[in-house]
Design a protein around this motif. Structure first.
Motif, mmCIF file in Angstrom:
data_model
loop_
_atom_site.group_PDB
_atom_site.id
_atom_site.type_symbol
_atom_site.label_atom_id
_atom_site.label_comp_id
_atom_site.label_asym_id
_atom_site.label_seq_id
_atom_site.Cartn_x
_atom_site.Cartn_y
_atom_site.Cartn_z
ATOM 1 N N GLY A 217 25.123 20.177 23.813
ATOM 2 C CA GLY A 217 25.359 21.605 23.826
ATOM 3 C C GLY A 217 25.601 22.323 22.748
ATOM 4 O O GLY A 217 25.841 23.594 22.473
ATOM 5 N N LEU A 218 26.183 21.641 21.707
ATOM 6 C CA LEU A 218 26.534 22.329 20.514
ATOM 7 C C LEU A 218 25.340 22.442 19.323
ATOM 8 O O LEU A 218 24.322 22.106 19.615
ATOM 9 N N VAL A 219 25.818 23.313 18.378
ATOM 10 C CA VAL A 219 24.539 23.989 17.435
ATOM 11 C C VAL A 219 23.986 22.570 17.019
ATOM 12 O O VAL A 219 22.583 22.508 16.860
ATOM 13 N N VAL A 220 24.665 21.404 16.409
ATOM 14 C CA VAL A 220 23.967 20.356 15.708
ATOM 15 C C VAL A 220 22.917 19.503 16.858
ATOM 16 O O VAL A 220 21.891 19.079 16.400
ATOM 17 N N ASP A 221 23.465 19.690 18.138
ATOM 18 C CA ASP A 221 22.483 19.084 19.093
ATOM 19 C C ASP A 221 21.301 19.888 19.238
ATOM 20 O O ASP A 221 19.984 19.108 19.414
ATOM 21 N N LYS A 222 21.319 21.118 19.481
ATOM 22 C CA LYS A 222 20.327 22.070 19.869
ATOM 23 C C LYS A 222 19.192 21.995 18.515
ATOM 24 O O LYS A 222 18.090 22.055 18.528
ATOM 25 N N ALA A 223 19.804 22.229 17.182
ATOM 26 C CA ALA A 223 19.194 22.013 16.042
ATOM 27 C C ALA A 223 18.267 20.690 15.912
ATOM 28 O O ALA A 223 16.993 20.884 15.492
ATOM 29 N N SER A 224 19.049 19.545 15.951
ATOM 30 C CA SER A 224 18.295 18.451 15.668
ATOM 31 C C SER A 224 17.149 18.070 17.055
ATOM 32 O O SER A 224 16.052 17.750 16.691
ATOM 33 N N THR A 225 17.417 18.739 18.324
ATOM 34 C CA THR A 225 16.377 18.549 19.207
ATOM 35 C C THR A 225 15.036 19.499 19.046
ATOM 36 O O THR A 225 13.970 18.950 18.846
ATOM 37 N N THR A 226 15.249 20.339 18.269
ATOM 38 C CA THR A 226 14.217 21.406 17.834
ATOM 39 C C THR A 226 13.511 20.843 16.736
ATOM 40 O O THR A 226 12.032 20.799 16.877
#
Length: 344
Positions: A145-154
């Motif tokens: 749920g953190l920014v690093v998780d969302k950015a890497s998923t994208t």
């Protein structure tokens, strides 16, 4: 377990039979077979003033039925289709895959000669993918749920949506002979003067040549394995036994490395044999053709284009057999790693 293995091995027979049967009859009705291609090549050679044997054939008036029958006999197409089918099954039962129409070699020898290149690509892409995806998936699970998780998923999803051969073309244009940077070689697995190099120069030259093909193969697979690893760890972390261990006062690191890590990695480890076979035989088909790497992928592609039916059927037979055996090994691996799973 022995009865399970025996049952699975016996199931290989109808599976192989079904795949070979469907493929055999499909390629018999596809237009532009080896007979047609051979006649076309003779006409082309005759029009350009070919050999004395070709000059005996009057192509301006078309070929007579006797000449066509001779060409069909050359490829075994003078026999009824069912006779050819059962003859093929009989040969395959003894692992006699026949002779290539265009390479003048046994199909099995041809496949074995191309294996080193495909195994090399498969091993590199397999290990690099797992070495990156598993730590990255664990990291994403711990930062859900953190920014690093969302950015890497994208980023991973975008890379996964990009076909490997399209990425390969982009890499070639940018870094190998296009109008931008000529950093990597355009084709081949080694340089022309490879035999004159010393040991370390050969290693560097080899790595220099496979950098772009491996990158094109690995990038698309990272998203699937990374997301699988992340989901496995999230499932384990949210299970009841983890809450019980936390209530007992055990440290987070102890719970993670002693229980969660092992349980979450079990499904991933069990898929490793099948993943390696997939990277070996499927991922390299277009990549080998694109980068002119003389492996199984390029061999299969050329066989399909040139209608080299013995190579097409023989390659499919070997690939299917290896894939089915690998699936059995994956199930056995999971059973051995997790005693709770009983093969039945």
């Amino acid at each position: 377990m022995l009865s399970y293995i025996l049952k699975r091995l016996l199931l290989l027979i109808p599976t192989l039979l079904g795949i070979i049967t469907i493929t055999f009859f499909i390629i018999q009705v596809v237009p532009g077979g080896p007979v047609e291609q051979y006649i076309s090549s003779l006409k082309h050679a005759s029009s350009e003033g070919g050999s004395s044997n070709l000059s005996k054939m009057n192509f301006s008036k078309g070929m007579d039925s006797e000449q066509i029958q001779e060409i069909k006999a050359l490829y075994g197409f003078d026999k009824p289709i069912l006779e050819r089918y059962f003859y093929t099954l009989k040969k395959f039962a003894s692992f006699d895959l026949g002779d290539s129409y265009f390479h003048n070699k046994k199909v099995l020898e041809l496949i074995i000669s191309k294996l080193p290149v495909s195994i090399s690509l498969g091993l590199w892409s397999f290990f690099i993918c797992y070495l990156i995806s598993i730590p990255l998936g664990i990291y994403k699970a711990n930062n859900q749920g953190l920014v690093v998780d969302k950015a890497s998923t994208t980023i991973l999803l975008i890379l996964h949506a990009l076909p490997s051969f399209v990425l390969g073309i982009v890499l070639l244009v940018l870094f190998a002979g296009g109008n931008f940077w000529q950093i990597f070689p355009l084709r081949g697995l080694t340089s022309v003067n490879f035999d004159e190099m010393n040991f370390w120069q050969k290693i560097l030259d080899y790595l220099w040549h496979i950098a772009l093909p491996i990158f094109a193969m690995v990038v698309g697979e990272l998203a699937i394995l990374t997301q699988l690893t992340k989901n496995n760890f999230l499932d384990e972390i949210n299970k009841q036994y983890v809450n019980v261990l936390k209530a007992k006062g055990l440290s987070q690191n102890y719970i993670f490395y002693k229980h969660v890590l092992k349980n979450a990695l079990l499904p991933i480890i069990s898929t490793m044999p099948a993943a390696f076979i997939a990277s070996l035989f499927t991922g390299s088909l277009l990549i080998e053709n694109l980068f002119s790497l003389d492996g199984l992928g390029l061999l299969s592609y050329e066989a399909i284009i040139r209608r080299d039916y013995p190579v097409v059927l023989g390659s499919l037979y070997i690939f299917t057999l290896i894939g089915l055996v690998t699936k059995i090994i994956s199930d056995l691996t999971l059973s051995l790693l997790d005693p709770r799973i009983k093969l039945d």
